[in-house]
Design a protein around this motif. Sequence first.
Motif, PDB file in Angstrom:
ATOM      1  N   ASN A 106       6.571  -5.333  -2.537  1.00 48.21           N
ATOM      2  CA  ASN A 106       5.136  -5.118  -2.626  1.00 48.21           C
ATOM      3  C   ASN A 106       4.654  -4.267  -1.447  1.00 48.21           C
ATOM      4  OD1 ASN A 106       2.327  -5.347  -2.682  1.00 48.21           O
ATOM      5  ND2 ASN A 106       2.430  -7.403  -3.556  1.00 48.21           N
ATOM      6  N   PRO A 107       4.016  -3.120  -1.723  1.00 47.10           N
ATOM      7  CA  PRO A 107       3.653  -2.202  -0.640  1.00 47.10           C
ATOM      8  C   PRO A 107       2.595  -2.731   0.324  1.00 47.10           C
ATOM      9  CG  PRO A 107       2.764  -1.430  -2.733  1.00 47.10           C
ATOM     10  CD  PRO A 107       3.698  -2.558  -3.049  1.00 47.10           C
ATOM     11  N   VAL A 108       1.823  -3.732  -0.069  1.00 49.63           N
ATOM     12  CA  VAL A 108       0.742  -4.173   0.825  1.00 49.63           C
ATOM     13  C   VAL A 108       1.075  -5.438   1.606  1.00 49.63           C
ATOM     14  CG1 VAL A 108      -1.002  -3.072  -0.623  1.00 49.63           C
ATOM     15  CG2 VAL A 108      -0.542  -5.506  -0.901  1.00 49.63           C
ATOM     16  N   PHE A 151       5.796  -2.804   7.143  1.00 48.78           N
ATOM     17  CA  PHE A 151       5.605  -2.756   5.695  1.00 48.78           C
ATOM     18  C   PHE A 151       6.756  -1.992   5.033  1.00 48.78           C
ATOM     19  CE2 PHE A 151       1.449  -3.563   7.428  1.00 48.78           C
ATOM     20  CZ  PHE A 151       0.955  -4.513   6.548  1.00 48.78           C
ATOM     21  N   HIS A 153       6.956   0.620   3.321  1.00 48.71           N
ATOM     22  CA  HIS A 153       7.019   2.086   3.418  1.00 48.71           C
ATOM     23  C   HIS A 153       7.607   2.548   4.752  1.00 48.71           C
ATOM     24  CE1 HIS A 153       3.109   1.501   5.484  1.00 48.71           C
ATOM     25  NE2 HIS A 153       3.454   2.565   6.150  1.00 48.71           N
TER      26      HIS A 153
ATOM     27  N   ASN B 226      -3.456  -4.711  -4.573  1.00 46.42           N
ATOM     28  CA  ASN B 226      -2.960  -3.425  -5.060  1.00 46.42           C
ATOM     29  C   ASN B 226      -3.895  -2.826  -6.101  1.00 46.42           C
ATOM     30  OD1 ASN B 226      -0.282  -2.657  -3.893  1.00 46.42           O
ATOM     31  ND2 ASN B 226       0.154  -4.764  -4.451  1.00 46.42           N
ATOM     32  N   ILE B 299      -6.943  -2.430   3.117  1.00 52.91           N
ATOM     33  CA  ILE B 299      -6.205  -2.926   1.954  1.00 52.91           C
ATOM     34  C   ILE B 299      -4.772  -2.402   1.939  1.00 52.91           C
ATOM     35  CG2 ILE B 299      -6.145  -3.049  -0.558  1.00 52.91           C
ATOM     36  CD1 ILE B 299      -9.062  -2.645  -0.673  1.00 52.91           C
ATOM     37  N   PRO B 301      -1.630  -0.638   3.751  1.00 52.17           N
ATOM     38  CA  PRO B 301      -1.002  -0.258   5.019  1.00 52.17           C
ATOM     39  C   PRO B 301      -0.488   1.181   5.040  1.00 52.17           C
ATOM     40  CG  PRO B 301       0.369  -1.800   3.794  1.00 52.17           C
ATOM     41  CD  PRO B 301      -0.952  -1.760   3.110  1.00 52.17           C
ATOM     42  N   ARG B 302      -0.164   1.721   3.857  1.00 52.15           N
ATOM     43  CA  ARG B 302       0.334   3.097   3.833  1.00 52.15           C
ATOM     44  C   ARG B 302      -0.750   4.073   4.259  1.00 52.15           C
ATOM     45  NH1 ARG B 302       2.239   2.415  -2.173  1.00 52.15           N
ATOM     46  NH2 ARG B 302       0.332   1.219  -2.005  1.00 52.15           N
ATOM     47  N   ALA B 305      -1.449   3.969   8.053  1.00 55.06           N
ATOM     48  CA  ALA B 305      -0.484   4.742   8.831  1.00 55.06           C
ATOM     49  C   ALA B 305      -0.929   6.198   8.937  1.00 55.06           C
ATOM     50  CB  ALA B 305       0.892   4.653   8.184  1.00 55.06           C
TER      51      ALA B 305
END
Lengths: 320, 309
Positions: A106-108, A151, A153, B226, B299, B301-302, B305
């Motif tokens: 899960n990315p979050v 995370f 990514h 998500n 919400i 994290p990508r 960054a």
Amino acid sequence: MSQTLLNIKNLYVNYETDEETVRALNGVNLKLNKGEMLGLVGETGAGKTTTALSILKLLPKDIGIITNGQIEFDGKDLTKLKEAELRNIRGERISMIFQDPMTSLNPVLTVGEQIAEVIELHKTLDKKQIESKVNEMLELVGIPAKRKKEFPHQFSGGMKQRVIIAMALSCDPELLIADEPTTALDVTIQAQVLNMMEELKHKLNTAMLLITHDLGVVAQICDKVAIMYAGEIIESGTAEDIFEAKEHHPYTVGLFGSIPNLIEKTNRLKPILGLMPDPTDLPQGCKFHPRCPQCMEICRKVHPDDRQTETHTIKCHLYK
Amino acid sequence: MYKYIIKRLMMLIPVILGISFIVFSIISLTPGDPARIILGNHASEEAVENLRQELGLNEPFIKRYISYVGSSIKGDFGSSYRTGKPVFEDIFGKFPLTLKLALFSMLLATALGIPIGIISAVKRYSIIDGASMIFALLMTSMPSFWIGLMLILIFSIKLDIFPVTGVENIKGYVLPTITLASFSMAIITRMTRSTMLEVIRQDYVRTARAKGASTKRIIFKHCIRNALIPVVTVIGINFGILLGGTVITETVFALPGLGTLLVSAIRMKDMPIVMGAVIFLAIAFSIINLLVDLIYAVIDPRVKAQYSR
Ligand SMILES: Nc1ncnc2c1ncn2[C@@H]1O[C@H](COP(=O)(O)OP(=O)(O)OP(=O)(O)O)[C@@H](O)[C@H]1O
Ligand SMILES: [Mg+2]
């Protein structure tokens, strides 16, 4: 002496979409004993992942449907269990390493949170104990524990795969299903992961279903091998049966011919001629007959039965 | 992060210059003489000419624009041609009402739209799903003035629960808020449903199920965050539109908000008010967008960054 842990009997699975019905599994029989490692091999599209997902009842909702057969795990038929009962098995007694590490996290959520979740769900531990277990699991797969706050990514593909492995191992499952666990890894890490899995087998007596394209890996660590073609197990047996016996299914022969033989230095890959049959429109008789170099009249009409000699089973008209 | 915020605020300068230039040109280059409109058809040619002189309307267009920019940098946005009051006094007088309406209706639309969207997705093809999708379709296809009129007809005239017009007490806000919220709510519901359906199919949801997580846990812990990422954008855009676009609802309920002010100023060619209001809305819109992007970072994290760069 050895106890049956998993026994898949005559399993049929269809994927039913609006346009078509994909007959992904067509009577799979598979048996796995406690503490054993079974290699499941086959071309792409043979139904390996489908078999794995059926065991955990994780087939895509409303599309992937078990139409027939039983999956007995420790004497209980998983296909008949309720969702709540399955939840106690998933992640704790049976866990799975998924094929695609890039999309399976899960990315979050942080990597640590995602490992902690499975421990939290199945073990009664306090926060501190869970944290130290997470650290332990990460170190086990060769990731510094301090990176748990990161995370997905921020991780490479191989590291993500190791996180998934850590997750799958953290509750000491009785059965570990590993769907091509090493495809995304480079060779050295691949060896580490396989060693780790072997160690686990010895330490915890974990049974494993190892799905792979890599016959070398199978030869190296598996006790048993099953070869899958168009949703059926066409040959199965102990590693010796598959690698040393005289008699084989013509597909197995072709498959073995298609890996470069390092000892004899034949450089050329010998792919099996033709393609896998279209699972929406399977041929009559033996599903391999259109590609079979030894195809006989009967093969076109009659579906072959299993021929069993001790541990070795072959589904082919050549052997009676 | 702070660097990012400062950078974004700096980007406001060219945006506002661009917008103000476009609006200034449109008003200046379209026919209609503000002096004539202010004084009416019966005023003498001479009086009109005097007023033109006084307002600086005889200067060339570019010169007027430059002097407008020059004085607004000093904080002087001029006074209304019509009332003579400083522009921002007018705008700040009307803005609270519009802001309240926009805020209330966005809160309502979000508070209903997101949960309904989630339930519809989770219980796809159920009666609830069908009903809410039909409702959403109705809400997007009915014009807001009509919804407003129907609400007045039913709740004010027939049932006499809410006032027809005016916002003396909180009751007065109810009908305008519902009218404004209806469209956004429908959009948010549909957006939430579709992103949620998308998220439910993802591999990481399957991973969570393989861990033995319950459906409830999966939805709350793995899916909602998500799924909300694109919904936040929609909420931000709708909020921005509401700030500048409450005109119709303000008219139906006869409420003196910013929308009404802007429209009547355009009709009267009241340049300082139009410019002031448009610049004000542009700033408000950009700040909302910035907030949306900051919420993103919370919400996802990508995204966070990226911002730290
Ligand atoms: N969600 C789905 N909808 C429709 N058909 C599907 C779906 N998932 C898999 N299939 C089909 O089912 C068959 C078996 O697929 P499966 O993923 O089990 O193959 P596999 O042996 O794991 O292959 P690979 O080695 O490429 O992973 C294939 O023909 C595939 O196209
Ligand atoms: Mg697969």
